[in-house]
Design a protein around this motif. Sequence first.
Motif, PDB file in Angstrom:
ATOM      1  N   GLN A 128      -3.562  -3.113  -2.899  1.00 38.46           N
ATOM      2  CA  GLN A 128      -3.615  -4.131  -1.320  1.00 38.46           C
ATOM      3  C   GLN A 128      -3.022  -5.440  -1.386  1.00 38.46           C
ATOM      4  N   HIS A 159      -8.432   3.983  -2.289  1.00 36.04           N
ATOM      5  CA  HIS A 159      -7.844   2.874  -2.721  1.00 36.04           C
ATOM      6  C   HIS A 159      -7.058   3.197  -3.246  1.00 36.04           C
ATOM      7  N   THR A 160      -5.541   2.767  -3.170  1.00 37.38           N
ATOM      8  CA  THR A 160      -4.956   2.597  -4.959  1.00 37.38           C
ATOM      9  C   THR A 160      -4.441   1.732  -5.411  1.00 37.38           C
ATOM     10  N   GLY A 201      -6.420   5.888  -0.845  1.00 34.92           N
ATOM     11  CA  GLY A 201      -5.338   5.010  -0.120  1.00 34.92           C
ATOM     12  C   GLY A 201      -4.741   5.003   1.285  1.00 34.92           C
ATOM     13  N   ALA A 251       0.903   4.444  -2.901  1.00 34.11           N
ATOM     14  CA  ALA A 251       0.538   5.468  -3.013  1.00 34.11           C
ATOM     15  C   ALA A 251       1.930   6.499  -2.780  1.00 34.11           C
ATOM     16  N   ILE A 295       0.904  -0.985  -0.059  1.00 37.38           N
ATOM     17  CA  ILE A 295       0.025  -0.105  -0.163  1.00 37.38           C
ATOM     18  C   ILE A 295       1.068   1.097  -0.345  1.00 37.38           C
ATOM     19  N   PRO A 338     -11.492  -1.898  -3.977  1.00 32.36           N
ATOM     20  CA  PRO A 338     -11.196  -0.669  -3.231  1.00 32.36           C
ATOM     21  C   PRO A 338     -11.611   0.721  -4.293  1.00 32.36           C
TER      22      PRO A 338
END
Length: 327
Positions: free
Chosen positions: A324, A320-321, A267, A212, A208, A315
């Motif tokens: 995960q 969210h990116t 994210g 990011a 994560i 996500p």
Amino acid sequence: MPIPDLTLQQLRAVRTLAASGSFRKAAAAEHISQSVLSRRIKEVERLLQVRLFDRTTRQLDITAAGQAFLLMTGAVLDDMDIRLSRFMSYVAAQSGTIAVAALPSLAATVLPDMMRGFMLDHPEVEFEIIDGGADEVVERLEGGTVELGLTAHGDLPAGLCFTPLLREQFYGVAHHSHPWSARSSISWADFNGETVVATRPGTSIRAITDAAFNRYSISVSHHFNACSAATIRGLLRAGVGVAALPAYELQGFALDDLVAVPVESPGATRVTGVTYRCSQDLSPVAACFLDFMHATEINPPRGVSRVHEGHTGEPDTSSHTGAQLAE
């Protein structure tokens, strides 16, 4: 002499008749008619080629051969009754072992309360807990050494199903002397130029944060890659860097003596839940525990919320990116 092929029904019929001394009572105990019971006894005697009972119109007596037969077969029936009772307890999810692989933070925070609540109605159930990173959780599931995994949502291999349970806020964590101590929140951009105490590659936290930092072109220094929360805690207390950690890491590993500032950026959350092999039936007790986890109310700490039923855990663009993986 060939060994007769006797059934459990026949063995039980002989034992019940000998114990009751009456065809009427024995038939009632076996929930069959007297004629069916009589046929079973005659068939046993035919196969054994010996009389087990002397019958008269007034009395039923067991023969010496019948006594010997009971002595030799009684242990078999007793053992079978015990084993069948254990099996029925297993089928009813009242016994058995639940093997769970879990992220260390979830093994330390979420799982204990779940286990305690479940065992109130399932006191004979045993748990085998293996904690490790998400890659280790997946490896255990695919290898068949565990039935359930508590991990983060992400790019799970084909064949693994995931049900979300919780959403965790990420926090920027640092020594109290760090400038973040004066902040009520930070963004991913605040990590720019920082030395980050990172978890090892292959964990959800690392996936994560890496996603990011890459997304926002944030430059950080990874001088320290730690494999345990204790090591991360020690490095942060020494003031050698900062970390980005989800909420259960703060609760589960006593990081309350450090600065923890929420990261308010897309994210900056992690969805965690239960994963298992889609194609394989769970054991009765594991399936029951899975249902229990879905239905149980959780009193989440700061920075944690329950994912509502029906949420896929996928996500969304606001939080969210999409990268995960696992702790």
